[in-house]
Design a protein around this motif. Sequence first.
Motif, PDB file in Angstrom:
ATOM      1  N   GLY A 233       0.865  -1.184   0.000  1.00  0.00           N
ATOM      2  CA  GLY A 233       0.000   0.000   0.000  1.00  0.00           C
ATOM      3  C   GLY A 233       0.895   1.225   0.000  1.00  0.00           C
TER       4      GLY A 233
ATOM      5  N   ILE B  61       3.159   2.752   2.357  1.00  0.00           N
ATOM      6  CA  ILE B  61       4.574   2.726   2.765  1.00  0.00           C
ATOM      7  C   ILE B  61       5.333   1.591   2.073  1.00  0.00           C
ATOM      8  CG2 ILE B  61       4.457   1.264   4.836  1.00  0.00           C
ATOM      9  CD1 ILE B  61       6.328   4.586   4.662  1.00  0.00           C
ATOM     10  N   GLY B  62       4.638   0.533   1.677  1.00  0.00           N
ATOM     11  CA  GLY B  62       5.304  -0.570   0.961  1.00  0.00           C
ATOM     12  C   GLY B  62       5.981  -0.052  -0.307  1.00  0.00           C
TER      13      GLY B  62
ATOM     14  N   THR C  71       4.205  -9.207  -1.949  1.00  0.00           N
ATOM     15  CA  THR C  71       2.935  -9.851  -1.588  1.00  0.00           C
ATOM     16  C   THR C  71       1.946  -8.777  -1.189  1.00  0.00           C
ATOM     17  OG1 THR C  71       3.984 -11.848  -0.703  1.00  0.00           O
ATOM     18  CG2 THR C  71       1.785 -11.374   0.091  1.00  0.00           C
ATOM     19  N   ASP C  72       0.728  -8.874  -1.687  1.00  0.00           N
ATOM     20  CA  ASP C  72      -0.365  -8.075  -1.130  1.00  0.00           C
ATOM     21  C   ASP C  72      -1.622  -8.922  -1.211  1.00  0.00           C
ATOM     22  OD1 ASP C  72      -0.665  -4.785  -0.508  1.00  0.00           O
ATOM     23  OD2 ASP C  72      -2.538  -5.914  -0.820  1.00  0.00           O
ATOM     24  N   ILE C  73      -2.450  -8.818  -0.184  1.00  0.00           N
ATOM     25  CA  ILE C  73      -3.678  -9.607  -0.150  1.00  0.00           C
ATOM     26  C   ILE C  73      -4.637  -9.176  -1.263  1.00  0.00           C
ATOM     27  CG2 ILE C  73      -4.986  -8.198   1.525  1.00  0.00           C
ATOM     28  CD1 ILE C  73      -5.537 -10.978   2.946  1.00  0.00           C
TER      29      ILE C  73
ATOM     30  N   ARG D  20      -3.478  -5.128  -6.690  1.00  0.00           N
ATOM     31  CA  ARG D  20      -2.442  -4.201  -6.205  1.00  0.00           C
ATOM     32  C   ARG D  20      -1.060  -4.855  -6.301  1.00  0.00           C
ATOM     33  NH1 ARG D  20      -4.321  -2.226  -0.759  1.00  0.00           N
ATOM     34  NH2 ARG D  20      -5.928  -1.288  -2.048  1.00  0.00           N
TER      35      ARG D  20
ATOM     36  N   HIS E  63       1.924  -7.242  12.061  1.00  0.00           N
ATOM     37  CA  HIS E  63       3.385  -7.108  12.188  1.00  0.00           C
ATOM     38  C   HIS E  63       4.005  -8.272  12.964  1.00  0.00           C
ATOM     39  CE1 HIS E  63       3.383  -2.435  11.525  1.00  0.00           C
ATOM     40  NE2 HIS E  63       2.828  -3.102  10.530  1.00  0.00           N
TER      41      HIS E  63
ATOM     42  N   MET F 282       3.520 -11.936  11.222  1.00  0.00           N
ATOM     43  CA  MET F 282       4.296 -12.024   9.969  1.00  0.00           C
ATOM     44  C   MET F 282       5.804 -12.021  10.259  1.00  0.00           C
ATOM     45  SD  MET F 282       2.222  -9.661   7.272  1.00  0.00           S
ATOM     46  CE  MET F 282       0.818 -10.340   6.366  1.00  0.00           C
TER      47      MET F 282
ATOM     48  N   GLU G 118       7.715  -2.420   9.766  1.00  0.00           N
ATOM     49  CA  GLU G 118       7.257  -1.040   9.949  1.00  0.00           C
ATOM     50  C   GLU G 118       6.845  -0.782  11.392  1.00  0.00           C
ATOM     51  OE1 GLU G 118       7.119   1.914   9.131  1.00  0.00           O
ATOM     52  OE2 GLU G 118       8.066   1.732   7.197  1.00  0.00           O
TER      53      GLU G 118
ATOM     54  N   TRP H 193      -8.384  -0.115   8.485  1.00  0.00           N
ATOM     55  CA  TRP H 193      -7.714  -0.715   9.632  1.00  0.00           C
ATOM     56  C   TRP H 193      -7.127   0.351  10.560  1.00  0.00           C
ATOM     57  CZ3 TRP H 193      -2.691   0.304  10.683  1.00  0.00           C
ATOM     58  CH2 TRP H 193      -1.914   0.821   9.646  1.00  0.00           C
TER      59      TRP H 193
ATOM     60  N   ASP I  83       0.227   5.252  16.407  1.00  0.00           N
ATOM     61  CA  ASP I  83       0.662   5.539  15.036  1.00  0.00           C
ATOM     62  C   ASP I  83       1.863   6.492  15.010  1.00  0.00           C
ATOM     63  OD1 ASP I  83       0.433   5.487  12.206  1.00  0.00           O
ATOM     64  OD2 ASP I  83      -0.590   7.425  12.240  1.00  0.00           O
TER      65      ASP I  83
ATOM     66  N   TRP J 242      -3.169  10.401   4.124  1.00  0.00           N
ATOM     67  CA  TRP J 242      -2.526   9.081   4.180  1.00  0.00           C
ATOM     68  C   TRP J 242      -3.571   7.973   4.340  1.00  0.00           C
ATOM     69  CZ3 TRP J 242       2.711   8.541   3.539  1.00  0.00           C
ATOM     70  CH2 TRP J 242       3.218   7.256   3.686  1.00  0.00           C
TER      71      TRP J 242
ATOM     72  N   ILE K  78      -5.878   4.348   3.019  1.00  0.00           N
ATOM     73  CA  ILE K  78      -6.921   4.101   2.018  1.00  0.00           C
ATOM     74  C   ILE K  78      -8.270   4.044   2.768  1.00  0.00           C
ATOM     75  CG2 ILE K  78      -7.668   2.533   0.163  1.00  0.00           C
ATOM     76  CD1 ILE K  78      -4.665   1.348   0.362  1.00  0.00           C
TER      77      ILE K  78
HETATM   78  N1  LIG Z   1       7.489   4.854   8.775  1.00  0.00           N
HETATM   79  C1  LIG Z   1       6.552   5.647   8.293  1.00  0.00           C
HETATM   80  O1  LIG Z   1       6.788   6.831   8.045  1.00  0.00           O
HETATM   81  C2  LIG Z   1       5.193   5.074   8.005  1.00  0.00           C
HETATM   82  C3  LIG Z   1       4.320   5.799   7.212  1.00  0.00           C
HETATM   83  C4  LIG Z   1       3.088   5.224   6.927  1.00  0.00           C
HETATM   84  C5  LIG Z   1       2.734   3.992   7.424  1.00  0.00           C
HETATM   85  N2  LIG Z   1       3.609   3.308   8.215  1.00  0.00           N
HETATM   86  C6  LIG Z   1       3.238   1.994   8.767  1.00  0.00           C
HETATM   87  O2  LIG Z   1       3.247   1.044   7.701  1.00  0.00           O
HETATM   88  C7  LIG Z   1       2.193   0.098   7.854  1.00  0.00           C
HETATM   89  C8  LIG Z   1       1.299   0.119   6.620  1.00  0.00           C
HETATM   90  O3  LIG Z   1       0.759   1.424   6.480  1.00  0.00           O
HETATM   91  P1  LIG Z   1       0.219   1.961   5.060  1.00  0.00           P
HETATM   92  O4  LIG Z   1      -0.064   3.400   5.248  1.00  0.00           O
HETATM   93  O5  LIG Z   1       1.128   1.532   3.978  1.00  0.00           O
HETATM   94  O6  LIG Z   1      -1.158   1.167   4.987  1.00  0.00           O
HETATM   95  P2  LIG Z   1      -1.982   0.785   3.677  1.00  0.00           P
HETATM   96  O7  LIG Z   1      -3.340   0.431   4.130  1.00  0.00           O
HETATM   97  O8  LIG Z   1      -1.810   1.850   2.644  1.00  0.00           O
HETATM   98  O9  LIG Z   1      -1.222  -0.514   3.123  1.00  0.00           O
HETATM   99  C9  LIG Z   1      -1.272  -1.758   3.762  1.00  0.00           C
HETATM  100  C10 LIG Z   1      -1.190  -2.824   2.684  1.00  0.00           C
HETATM  101  O10 LIG Z   1      -1.155  -4.104   3.299  1.00  0.00           O
HETATM  102  C11 LIG Z   1      -1.976  -4.982   2.544  1.00  0.00           C
HETATM  103  N3  LIG Z   1      -2.383  -6.121   3.364  1.00  0.00           N
HETATM  104  C12 LIG Z   1      -3.345  -6.186   4.311  1.00  0.00           C
HETATM  105  N4  LIG Z   1      -3.434  -7.421   4.818  1.00  0.00           N
HETATM  106  C13 LIG Z   1      -2.483  -8.166   4.188  1.00  0.00           C
HETATM  107  C14 LIG Z   1      -2.083  -9.532   4.266  1.00  0.00           C
HETATM  108  N5  LIG Z   1      -2.660 -10.374   5.118  1.00  0.00           N
HETATM  109  N6  LIG Z   1      -1.086  -9.955   3.460  1.00  0.00           N
HETATM  110  C15 LIG Z   1      -0.500  -9.104   2.573  1.00  0.00           C
HETATM  111  N7  LIG Z   1      -0.850  -7.818   2.445  1.00  0.00           N
HETATM  112  C16 LIG Z   1      -1.825  -7.352   3.240  1.00  0.00           C
HETATM  113  C17 LIG Z   1      -3.148  -4.100   2.120  1.00  0.00           C
HETATM  114  O11 LIG Z   1      -3.873  -4.663   1.051  1.00  0.00           O
HETATM  115  C18 LIG Z   1      -2.424  -2.811   1.756  1.00  0.00           C
HETATM  116  O12 LIG Z   1      -2.018  -2.800   0.409  1.00  0.00           O
HETATM  117  C19 LIG Z   1       1.485   0.493   9.139  1.00  0.00           C
HETATM  118  O13 LIG Z   1       1.963  -0.266  10.202  1.00  0.00           O
HETATM  119  C20 LIG Z   1       1.835   1.950   9.332  1.00  0.00           C
HETATM  120  O14 LIG Z   1       1.827   2.357  10.682  1.00  0.00           O
HETATM  121  C21 LIG Z   1       4.825   3.821   8.494  1.00  0.00           C
END
Ligand SMILES: NC(=O)c1ccc[n+]([C@@H]2O[C@H](COP(=O)([O-])OP(=O)(O)OC[C@H]3O[C@@H](n4cnc5c(N)ncnc54)[C@H](O)[C@@H]3O)[C@@H](O)[C@H]2O)c1
Length: 345
Positions: free
Chosen positions: A12, A14-15, A34-36, A40, A78, A81, A95, A165, A179, A218, A220
């Motif tokens: 998503g 940060i990935g 990998t993404d569920i 995507r 987290h 996994m 993360e 979430w 967060d 930030w 979805i």
């Molecule tokens: N370090 C930073 O600056 C920073 C910034 C943003 C987010 N984060 C952290 O990163 C993590 C993700 O945040 P995000 O904003 O990218 O969220 P997001 O919702 O944009 O992305 C999460 C992704 O994980 C996928 N996902 C969900 N369940 C799954 C599974 N079982 N297997 C595989 N993929 C799966 C979702 O489909 C989605 O694409 C959070 O823990 C958030 O706190 C850190």
Amino acid sequence: MGEIKVGVIGVGSIGKVHLQAYQAVPDVKVVAVTDIVEERAKQVAESFGIPRYYTDYKEMLEKEDLDAVSICTPNYLHSPMTVDALKAGVNVLCEKPMAINAQEAQKMVDAAKATKKTLMVALCWRFSDEAKTIKEFVKQGYLGDIYYAKVGILRVSGIPGMGSWFTNKDKSGGGPLIDLAPHFLDLAMWFMNHPKPISVKGYTYAKFGPLDKRRGGWGIPEPGGKFDVEDLGCAIIGLENGATIFVEMSWASNIEKDTSYCTLLGDKGGAEMMPPKIFTEMAGKYVEIIPKVEKVNLYVEEIKHFIKCIQEGTEPIPKGEEGVIDMQIIDAIYESARTGKEVRF
Ligand SMILES: NC(=O)c1ccc[n+]([C@@H]2O[C@H](COP(=O)([O-])OP(=O)(O)OC[C@H]3O[C@@H](n4cnc5c(N)ncnc54)[C@H](O)[C@@H]3O)[C@@H](O)[C@H]2O)c1
């Protein structure tokens, strides 16, 4: 050690930032994501030129010969996994927040110890030149004994992923406290060498989220999803060395503009981190010292460090045990807010 083969779980927001950062670091190849959400995973793999994609991370761990994974999924995933990846013999960059509570975080540290693999929590701010500079001033004794710190990240309108979430306590563990505090509360704790917490009094409020107000850019959003977390949390934390930290974190608030600060008060000097300034006495005068800092890409620096730790077999700067202490404080803030009582450790 040859090229490091990496998989990214969760692509998503940060990935994708991790993918860009890996592609900027030499001797690393992202071989799978990998993404569920299959669409995507496929689209991200294509746009980043990554050979394979999966919808099940366990299948990726089984089929790919990976050296490392980045875990960029919702918070509640987290810990499980990370433990699965470590047990599969793969080094982990996870993360922040480390997990949804300290108990889950401890499982990650235990698994890293048992498997002798690297576990690094992606505390990107530790890799900023601002934080490294302040840490160096602290290390060299310019602040003396730090007895008080104040940290805050306050947004006017920044609720991430309304209804997703992010705003569902079971999946996120909480709102801005879990967060955002892993960024600046962690820094204050790092500057102070992670003393043990002894007491926490915390408060939480939800004034905007339940009314679907103050969405941010930030995450979805998910229409119809719930909001059962705080949108502001604050706490006073007592530490075993007698020092105190005040923390305030908010996704939404009636203030002039988004603000973040990390202030340290020591008996020889004080410091601000954003931007770095040191306050002290010199030649009989009270002076302000302004260190020159570079703007760096936090994520590239963080990932360079993770790769170096794997290559050299060294312990990452953000230590797993420190992440557990940060999580214990966050757990205690929530417990104190819920019960109305101070939590004593
Ligand atoms: N370090 C930073 O600056 C920073 C910034 C943003 C987010 N984060 C952290 O990163 C993590 C993700 O945040 P995000 O904003 O990218 O969220 P997001 O919702 O944009 O992305 C999460 C992704 O994980 C996928 N996902 C969900 N369940 C799954 C599974 N079982 N297997 C595989 N993929 C799966 C979702 O489909 C989605 O694409 C959070 O823990 C958030 O706190 C850190």
